[in-house]
Enzyme design. Structure first.
Site, PDB file in Angstrom:
ATOM      1  N   SER A 104      43.408   7.139  20.755  1.00  0.00           N
ATOM      2  CA  SER A 104      43.457   5.875  20.044  1.00  0.00           C
ATOM      3  C   SER A 104      42.394   5.946  18.961  1.00  0.00           C
ATOM      4  O   SER A 104      41.213   6.149  19.250  1.00  0.00           O
ATOM      5  CB  SER A 104      43.176   4.741  21.022  1.00  0.00           C
ATOM      6  OG  SER A 104      42.830   3.584  20.298  1.00  0.00           O
ATOM      7  N   ASP A 111      52.578  -1.400  18.240  1.00  0.00           N
ATOM      8  CA  ASP A 111      52.204  -2.712  18.783  1.00  0.00           C
ATOM      9  C   ASP A 111      52.311  -3.826  17.751  1.00  0.00           C
ATOM     10  O   ASP A 111      52.924  -4.862  18.017  1.00  0.00           O
ATOM     11  CB  ASP A 111      50.783  -2.670  19.358  1.00  0.00           C
ATOM     12  CG  ASP A 111      50.750  -1.990  20.725  1.00  0.00           C
ATOM     13  OD1 ASP A 111      51.805  -1.956  21.391  1.00  0.00           O
ATOM     14  OD2 ASP A 111      49.679  -1.496  21.112  1.00  0.00           O
ATOM     15  N   ARG A 162      36.268  -5.879  11.223  1.00  0.00           N
ATOM     16  CA  ARG A 162      37.025  -6.983  11.813  1.00  0.00           C
ATOM     17  C   ARG A 162      36.748  -8.352  11.181  1.00  0.00           C
ATOM     18  O   ARG A 162      37.688  -9.089  10.877  1.00  0.00           O
ATOM     19  CB  ARG A 162      36.813  -7.024  13.336  1.00  0.00           C
ATOM     20  CG  ARG A 162      37.290  -5.746  14.042  1.00  0.00           C
ATOM     21  CD  ARG A 162      38.776  -5.471  13.772  1.00  0.00           C
ATOM     22  NE  ARG A 162      39.244  -4.225  14.370  1.00  0.00           N
ATOM     23  CZ  ARG A 162      39.505  -3.121  13.679  1.00  0.00           C
ATOM     24  NH1 ARG A 162      39.316  -3.092  12.371  1.00  0.00           N
ATOM     25  NH2 ARG A 162      39.953  -2.035  14.284  1.00  0.00           N
ATOM     26  N   ASP A 212      37.789  -5.810  19.866  1.00  0.00           N
ATOM     27  CA  ASP A 212      38.366  -6.288  18.613  1.00  0.00           C
ATOM     28  C   ASP A 212      39.015  -7.667  18.743  1.00  0.00           C
ATOM     29  O   ASP A 212      38.934  -8.487  17.842  1.00  0.00           O
ATOM     30  CB  ASP A 212      39.366  -5.266  18.067  1.00  0.00           C
ATOM     31  CG  ASP A 212      38.651  -4.046  17.476  1.00  0.00           C
ATOM     32  OD1 ASP A 212      37.474  -4.199  17.075  1.00  0.00           O
ATOM     33  OD2 ASP A 212      39.248  -2.963  17.429  1.00  0.00           O
TER      34      ASP A 212
HETATM   35  N1  ARG Z   1      34.362   0.912  20.486  1.00  0.00           N
HETATM   36  C1  ARG Z   1      34.349   0.637  19.096  1.00  0.00           C
HETATM   37  C2  ARG Z   1      34.100  -0.817  18.814  1.00  0.00           C
HETATM   38  O1  ARG Z   1      34.296  -1.609  19.682  1.00  0.00           O
HETATM   39  C3  ARG Z   1      35.567   1.132  18.382  1.00  0.00           C
HETATM   40  C4  ARG Z   1      36.876   0.673  18.891  1.00  0.00           C
HETATM   41  C5  ARG Z   1      37.912   1.166  17.984  1.00  0.00           C
HETATM   42  N2  ARG Z   1      39.170   1.487  18.542  1.00  0.00           N
HETATM   43  C6  ARG Z   1      39.617   2.719  18.846  1.00  0.00           C
HETATM   44  N3  ARG Z   1      40.869   2.847  19.002  1.00  0.00           N
HETATM   45  N4  ARG Z   1      38.837   3.740  19.003  1.00  0.00           N
HETATM   46  O2  ARG Z   1      33.698  -1.174  17.737  1.00  0.00           O
END
Ligand code: ARG
Length: 400
Positions: free
Chosen positions: A177, A16, A97, A126
């Site tokens: 993921s 991506d 982030r 994110d």
């Molecule tokens: N749900 C978690 C958050 O919003 C982690 C998201 C991370 N992404 C993943 N591909 N698991 O902080």
């Protein structure tokens, strides 16, 4: 006229974010894409990632090693706040982030870029964290999120990339993921999307399965100074080493697996698996040391602050006035949270088995049931009379 001239892109090396580069240039008229990969201790060699950005058409490709700041300025604050989203998730992804956003903005300012870009889709947290953090740090920068708008399927994205020399992933890509950094791993999708299905053992990398953990417990001692972990088994550790070592030691005992259904800010419930050995142990131990060193009212009041703090971090408001105000409260409470906590790691558990502090408020002659008891038992009677008076009066009026 394109949407922006010069863009700094948060780059991971995945399909991506790679496709974002030609997409920004060819569909959105961006003249120059500067790729930036943040080293957050994801344990991946970033040099090939850096090169891949150049091959994908970036004019410049940078690696920012932000590990030290990640632990000191983000993870340690979260430990002081005992931050667990919905009481369970130690926020490993969420904490990274705002830091990535910070280096994106700094780089944009340094290179005279007019926008930043990221590869987040429109469904997750994110995108919110990036967009809001960038806006907070430099409201003049534009934010471009191609993957939120391009509407391409996975196959279409790969095909688009191939037109611009971005190779399709060679190995059959993982059905999961995964986001990973020093603080842990966040794993979703694939079979995990069924909340009733037990996660397959293959998804775990940092934590051993209980069937394979040692049959003997291991004791460790964590030293805190003003709420910040500084020593492990009596030895001073720099922040990164401390987290890495604790990840290994606790992970070896299967500590730090979390399987939860969580509420995303965008309204979606998602099933997420986390591995966060060090963060889980550190928050557990830190909270215990607070119960030894803080007054009851501060301890209790802080629980509410912690809940709000965790939501703020999860919801992308790291650089917000409310967060700054809560930080003020939390920092004040940490002034005397120093001491050591002894933890017994065994079969997926981190048991707190002892704590010590020069600032301990535990008073042996008040607590003891022995002969040295200094507590004035008679004083309790008058206290209870006054304490219970409203209840007594209520009962007298309402007895049927
Ligand atoms: N749900 C978690 C958050 O919003 C982690 C998201 C991370 N992404 C993943 N591909 N698991 O902080």
């Amino acid at each position: 006229m394109g949407r922006a001239k010069k863009v700094v892109l948060a780059y991971s090396g995945g399909v991506d974010t790679s496709v974002c580069i030609p997409y920004l240039k060819h569909e959105w008229g961006v003249e120059e894409v500067i790729a930036l990969a943040a080293d957050l201790g994801q344990g991946e060699d970033l040099e090939p990632v850096r090169e891949k950005a150049l091959k994908s058409g970036a004019s410049e490709s940078l690696i920012a090693d932000v590990k030290q700041s990640f632990v000191k300025d983000y993870a340690f604050s979260a430990i002081q706040a005992n931050a667990l989203y919905e009481n369970r998730y130690p926020l490993g992804t969420a904490l990274a982030r705002p830091l990535i956003a910070k280096v994106l903005v700094e780089t944009a300012e340094q290179y005279g870029a007019d926008a930043i870009a990221h590869g987040c889709t429109g469904k997750g947290n994110d995108q919110v964290r990036f967009d809001v953090a960038v806006a907070a740090l430099n409201p003049n920068l534009k934010i471009l999120a191609p993957a939120r708008e391009w509407g391409m399927s996975r196959e279409e994205t790969i095909a688009y990339g191939e037109r611009f020399g971005i190779p399709a992933p060679v190995k059959k890509s993982s059905p999961y993921s995964i986001d990973s950094n020093l603080l842990g791993r966040s794993i979703e999708a694939g079979v995990l999307e069924d909340p009733a299905t037990e996660p397959p053992e293959e998804i775990y990398l940092m934590t051993k399965s209980i069937t394979n953990t040692p049959n003997e417990p291991e004791y460790i001692e964590i030293g805190f100074s003003r709420g910040i972990p500084t020593t492990l088994n009596g030895e001073h550790k720099n922040p990164i080493d401390l987290i890495e070592q604790l990840n290994r030691v606790a992970g070896n005992h299967g500590v730090g697996r979390i399987d939860m259904i969580e509420n995303r800010l965008v309204g979606i419930k998602s099933r997420e698996i986390y591995e966060a050995p060090a963060m889980s142990v550190l928050i557990h131990a830190h909270r215990d040391l607070e119960s030894l060193t803080l007054t009851p009212d501060v301890t209790h009041y802080k629980r509410g602050i912690e809940e709000t703090y965790s939501q703020i971090v999860y919801n992308g408001l790291w650089y917000s006035p409310l967060k700054a105000a809560l930080d003020g409260f939390i920092q004040k409470t940490q002034e005397r949270v120093s001491g050591t906590v002894r933890v017994k790691l065994f079969k997926g558990n981190a048991f707190i088995v002892g704590r010590q502090s020069e600032n301990s408020l535990y008073t042996p002659d008040l607590a003891t049931y022995g002969a040295e008891d200094a507590f004035d038992h008679k004083a309790a009677q008058g206290f209870i009379y006054v304490w219970g008076l409203p209840t007594r009066i209520w009962a007298q009026h309402h007895r049927s």
